[in-house]
Write a protein that holds these residues in place. Structure first.
Motif, short mmCIF file in Angstrom:
data_model
loop_
_atom_site.label_atom_id
_atom_site.label_comp_id
_atom_site.label_asym_id
_atom_site.label_seq_id
_atom_site.Cartn_x
_atom_site.Cartn_y
_atom_site.Cartn_z
N MET A 127 0.86 -1.18 0.00
CA MET A 127 0.00 0.00 0.00
C MET A 127 0.89 1.23 0.00
O MET A 127 2.02 1.20 0.49
N ARG A 161 -1.60 6.01 -2.79
CA ARG A 161 -2.92 5.83 -3.41
C ARG A 161 -3.89 5.12 -2.47
O ARG A 161 -5.09 5.17 -2.68
N ASN A 162 -3.35 4.48 -1.46
CA ASN A 162 -4.20 3.85 -0.45
C ASN A 162 -4.50 4.81 0.70
O ASN A 162 -5.59 4.78 1.28
N ARG A 201 -7.15 0.90 -2.81
CA ARG A 201 -6.24 1.69 -3.65
C ARG A 201 -7.05 2.51 -4.64
O ARG A 201 -7.91 2.00 -5.34
N ASN A 248 2.13 2.90 -4.72
CA ASN A 248 1.48 1.62 -4.48
C ASN A 248 2.14 0.75 -3.43
O ASN A 248 1.63 -0.32 -3.12
N TYR A 308 -5.36 -3.89 3.50
CA TYR A 308 -4.99 -2.52 3.12
C TYR A 308 -6.23 -1.69 2.79
O TYR A 308 -7.24 -2.24 2.30
N LYS A 341 -7.91 4.43 -7.97
CA LYS A 341 -7.57 4.35 -9.38
C LYS A 341 -8.02 5.62 -10.07
O LYS A 341 -9.08 6.16 -9.78
#
Length: 967
Positions: free
Chosen positions: A569, A572-573, A749, A615, A746, A751
């Protein structure tokens, strides 16, 4: 001008210690960390050999002890331009009919001398037109880029060269079974100078000069050298030369320079890698022994520089963020000053525990500050620099740097810091000994500086003997008000701007070969068998706990380790998590201040870092394995008890905002971050989706440190590479890294939607620079494994490298750019797309022609069977001799896993390339490259841009910095 690494100022001469296992009487030095074998040929050429069996490849350098320091004052830039011309071949390499080409080159030389002597512009244009016509006629008898094609076919990588003040160095990385062929080529290359395709290459060099004009850092360094060395060529001329000298070259002077300095007794051949020393030396004697020794060339003699008795302040204006640079002049590499200034620079700044680190960087008193040493034969420099915070003047930043110098002179540092510096430098030296490139850099310095090799081998042992009192005495003697400071301010420059010359595209004879090449290709080399990493076999896995796997690879080379905690993670997480880990360098723990903590790690010979990418998040501890257990405990304590405070957090946020502001002044950040993401995603992108100022201000430091403390509650993996046993590592993880029974998943994420690529569009950013830079970008399909092999060969044959189609057409034939390439990229993850990218960097009045040439090539690929086969063979040989080893095995596994693949895909690529032909390449081109719609990303000065030419590409959108950065 190339900066030398700290300890690289010291080498050669040698002692006599014969190695019984070799037939030749090599000279060696006891306790040499690189185990170098020294030899001198009868003609005076120096030979340096160092063995590394990691892969069947050899890193090669041919070094000449000369550079811009020895340029004639009326032909500056000559050494650098000569370096470029050594790639053009000889009367044998690249020659299709020397008897016809030779008189044409002689006439071109005469015309250039006439051009130099003529001042009337119309007459000069007429002479240049004649040069252009003669050059086109001469080009008919040239196998273009034959040197590059030959070494590419050998499987060479990193083919290049570089020139600085005191050196010119020619670089290759070749398969070990191709040494004989490589030496055949190189011995002929240095046998004589042939100045063919001269005027087109001169334009490429001028574009390199333009790039330097656009580089604020280079201009600041030039100003320091000019001021420090008013009577020395270090300061009176630059490696690239002046614009006037570049536009008025003398082929006669270049020949004279080559004949004077390119003699074997002023050269060295250096091989690092998988070599048999006796066999390698036999080949060197065979190929380079016949080179004729010449008079030892005289180097520029320093007449002495005026004493600096008071600070000298200069200013350089430019487009990038403001900063201050300070320099002190001391003795050169053959004086005791060289080691002392190296040590002093580390006492000031070593990245962890220096005076500047503790008092400025850790306390966030400036945005960034540093010190380093820069050594040359005649003088060395102690360099310091700082980037100010918002509202801080350059004078204030400069005074903060000078305060650290005062602390140094007052002895406000622990004596034990010296031993810690030595320990960490030895650690770095151990790490560098694994790298052929780092070894090579050191060996080249040894030849150029002509320093006794024992001095290098014992360098840090001797440094350890220096006392604090000696440092303080030296500092008080040498570092006074005798400095030069350059303030890099923001403002318009007045760069030299010249119109493009009338150059007719020269003929490119791709399918032709010289007799030399035909003869060389009859020499057969035994092909090697590729060895591919087997992830299942090479990575040992065990469970520290039922929910925590430890991956292990043993280091059998040295006593260094790396211990990684890897979380799938990143920003973006959780944007706040990325913010939290970037805050860690500025805070301590409940027991230790940030200075104390960093000093503890430094004393142990350890490095630590916490990094959050888009990421993935990495927590890494590395260094001397003897400190592993103590370091792991300290590291875990740091992560578990990290403690922030309001003051440090406010400074941290202020720093983020200043960095964001500065990013809008950086052409790299504009082009390759903000504008690139805008072209790929649109208004919402990773570049724009960031925490706002109000969000940053609202966060509390305790909330951020809590995110760090609870990191290990998430699913993660441990990877260790080092000399400890697998059992000991697992025991250590259990002892120092307890985790929950149930680890958390996690956060989701994020997108980002991709912008549609259904029409051509031009995104233009107005930026004050000499060059125009254009990047063509087109999104292709999502990751497809079947694209990997043809893309690999496409990039080699068509788009990148000195022997590619793009390079030949745009630079060699048409002289439209210094840098141009095209590549089909592969993503990092299975849910991301491939992209077609093409780049051109050129002066504004060439951009229209350059883009037209690039578009033509991107839609109609030249089918050159011989060149394709050469690229295919070279690519196969690279694969056959590349080895994924050591910790790289694990990181290769992770990259493979990210693409959704279960096993190493390199064998499939190799198998496909073995059978790939020109029709396969054409099919790949037609389906993935041809007739694409592009986003054209352009950065340059709007007033100079040919908007009419750009509008023919598509709708032109003038982008503001606020639009693309999102703030």
């Amino acid at each position: 001008m190339q900066l030398t690494h700290k300890f690289l100022a010291l080498i050669f001469a040698g002692t006599t210690c014969l190695q019984a296992q070799y037939k030749n009487n090599f000279t060696t030095v006891e306790n040499d960390p690189y185990k170098v074998l020294h030899y001198e040929l009868d003609n005076g050429m120096k030979v340096y050999l160092s063995i590394n069996r990691d892969e069947p490849r050899v890193f090669t350098n041919i070094a000449v002890r000369t550079g811009s320091k020895n340029d004639p004052s009326d032909a500056t830039g000559l050494a650098h331009y000569l370096e470029h011309m050594l790639f053009k071949g000889t009367s044998k390499i690249g020659s299709l009919d020397w008897e016809k080409e030779k008189p044409l080159l002689e006439e071109i030389s005469k015309q250039y001398e006439l051009h130099r002597q003529t001042t009337d512009e119309e007459e000069r244009k007429a002479i240049y037109a004649k040069i252009d016509s003669l050059s086109n006629e001469a080009a008919k008898f040239v196998a273009t880029n034959e040197y590059d094609q030959m070494v590419t076919e050998l499987g060479a990588k990193s083919t290049n060269a570089y020139t600085s003040a005191e050196r010119t160095v020619y670089v290759n990385d070749i398969p070990s079974n191709e040494l004989d062929k490589w030496m055949t080529i190189e011995a002929e290359r240095f046998q004589e100078l042939t100045l063919r395709l001269f005027h087109t290459e001169l334009e490429a060099v001028y574009e390199e000069f333009n790039r330097a004009q656009d580089n604020d850092g280079r201009q600041v360094f030039y100003e320091i050298l000019r001021t420090m060395y008013p009577n020395h060529t270090y300061g009176t001329q630059t490696t690239l030369g002046t614009g006037d000298d570049l536009k008025n070259p003398s082929m006669v002077k270049i020949h004279e320079y080559f004949n004077k300095y390119y003699v074997p007794n002023n050269m060295a051949i250096i091989l690092v890698g998988d070599i048999d020393p006796d066999k390698s030396l036999a080949l060197i004697k065979k190929h380079f022994g016949p080179l004729k020794k010449g008079p030892t060339p005289a180097q520029f003699q320093d007449p002495g520089q005026p004493e600096i008795t008071a600070p000298i302040k200069k200013e350089i204006k430019g487009t990038e963020a403001e900063y201050v640079s300070i320099a002190y002049r001391v003795g050169g590499v053959k004086t005791s000053d060289a080691m002392m200034v190296d040590l002093v620079s580390s006492i000031l700044s070593n990245g962890e525990a220096g005076l500047i680190d503790n008092n400025l960087n850790n306390q966030q008193k400036v945005l960034r500050a540093y010190a380093y040493s820069y050594a040359l034969n005649d003088y060395s420099l102690l360099m310091m620099g700082a980037t100010p915070r918002e509202g801080q003047s350059l004078d204030e930043a400069q005074n903060l740097l000078l305060e650290q110098v005062t602390k140094l002179k007052n002895g406000d540092f622990d004596e034990s810091l010296i031993s810690s510096i030595v320990k960490n430098e030895k650690k770095s030296q151990m790490r560098q000994a694994e790298s052929n490139g780092w070894k090579m850099r050191t060996l080249v310095d040894g030849f150029i500086f002509d320093r006794a090799w024992e001095y290098f081998s014992n360098y840090y042992d001797n440094m350890a003997k220096i006392s604090k009192s000696e440092v303080v005495a030296w500092a008080n003697k040498n570092i006074k008000d005798n400095y030069v400071s350059v303030h890099k301010t923001k403002g318009e420059r007045s760069p030299l701007r010249l119109e493009k010359p009338a150059i007719t595209a020269v003929q490119v004879n791709r399918g032709e070969q010289s007799e030399f090449r035909k003869k060389l290709e009859k020499k057969k080399s035994e092909r090697l068998t590729p060895l591919f990493a087997d992830f299942e076999k090479d990575i040992k896995r065990s469970d520290a706990y039922a929910n925590l796997e430890v991956s292990y690879i043993k280091n059998t080379t040295n006593e260094l380790f790396e211990l990684n905690y890897i979380f799938d993670m990143g920003s973006r997480n959780d944007k706040e998590l990325a913010l939290a880990v970037q805050y860690l360098p500025y805070i301590g723990t409940e027991k230790h201040t940030v200075d104390e903590l960093k000093r503890k790690f430094y004393d142990l010979g350890l490095d630590y870092s916490v990094y959050a990418g888009d990421n993935r998040l990495y927590i890494t501890l590395s260094g001397l394995n003897e400190s592993l257990e103590e370091g792991a405990k300290l590291f875990e304590e740091f992560l578990a008890t990290a403690k922030g405070d309001e003051e440090s957090y406010k400074k941290y946020v202020d720093g983020i905002l200043k960095k964001r502001k500065d990013a809008k002044l950086s052409k790299y950040q504009i082009m390759y971050s903000a504008l690139y993401d805008y072209a790929v995603y649109g208004e919402e992108s990773p570049a724009t989706d960031i925490l706002s100022e109000s969000e940053l201000r609202a966060l509390k430091p305790a909330a951020l440190t809590e995110k760090v403390k609870t990191l290990k509650d998430y699913k993660h993996e441990v990877f260790y590479y080092g000399p400890s046993s697998q059992e000991d590592v697992v025991d250590l993880v259990r002892k120092t890294h307890p985790v929950r029974i149930e680890l958390k998943d996690y956060p989701e994420r994020k997108k980002y939607a991709y912008r549609e690529s259904d029409k051509n569009v031009v995104y233009f950013v107005d930026y004050d620079q000499v060059q125009m830079e254009l990047l063509m970008l087109s999104r292709s399909e999502n990751f497809n494994k079947t694209n990997l092999a043809p893309a690999n060969l496409f990039n080699q044959y068509f788009g990148s490298g000195l022997s590619s189609i793009i390079f030949q057409e745009i630079r060699e034939s048409k002289a439209l750019a210094y840098s141009a390439y095209s590549v089909y990229t592969s993503p990092r993850r299975s849910d991301e797309p491939h992209f077609v990218r093409a780049y051109i960097g050129t002066q504004s009045d060439k951009l229209g022609d350059a883009v037209t040439a690039m578009q033509d090539l991107m839609n109609t690929m030249p089918r050159e069977e011989a060149q394709f086969e050469q690229s295919r063979l070279g690519t196969l040989k690279q694969i056959e001799t590349n080895r994924t080893t050591k910790s790289s095995i694990y990181w290769s596994y992770r990259r493979t896993n990210d693409l959704g693949l279960e096993k190493n895909f390199e064998p499939e690529i190799y198998s496909y390339l073995n059978n790939m032909d020109m029709d396969d390449m054409q099919a790949f081109f037609d389906s993935h490259i041809k007739d694409k719609k592009y986003a054209y990303l352009v950065i340059g000065k709007k007033d100079l841009a040919d908007m009419e030419a750009l509008s023919k590409l598509g709708e032109v959108k003038i982008m503001s910095l606020e639009e693309i950065f999102g703030y």
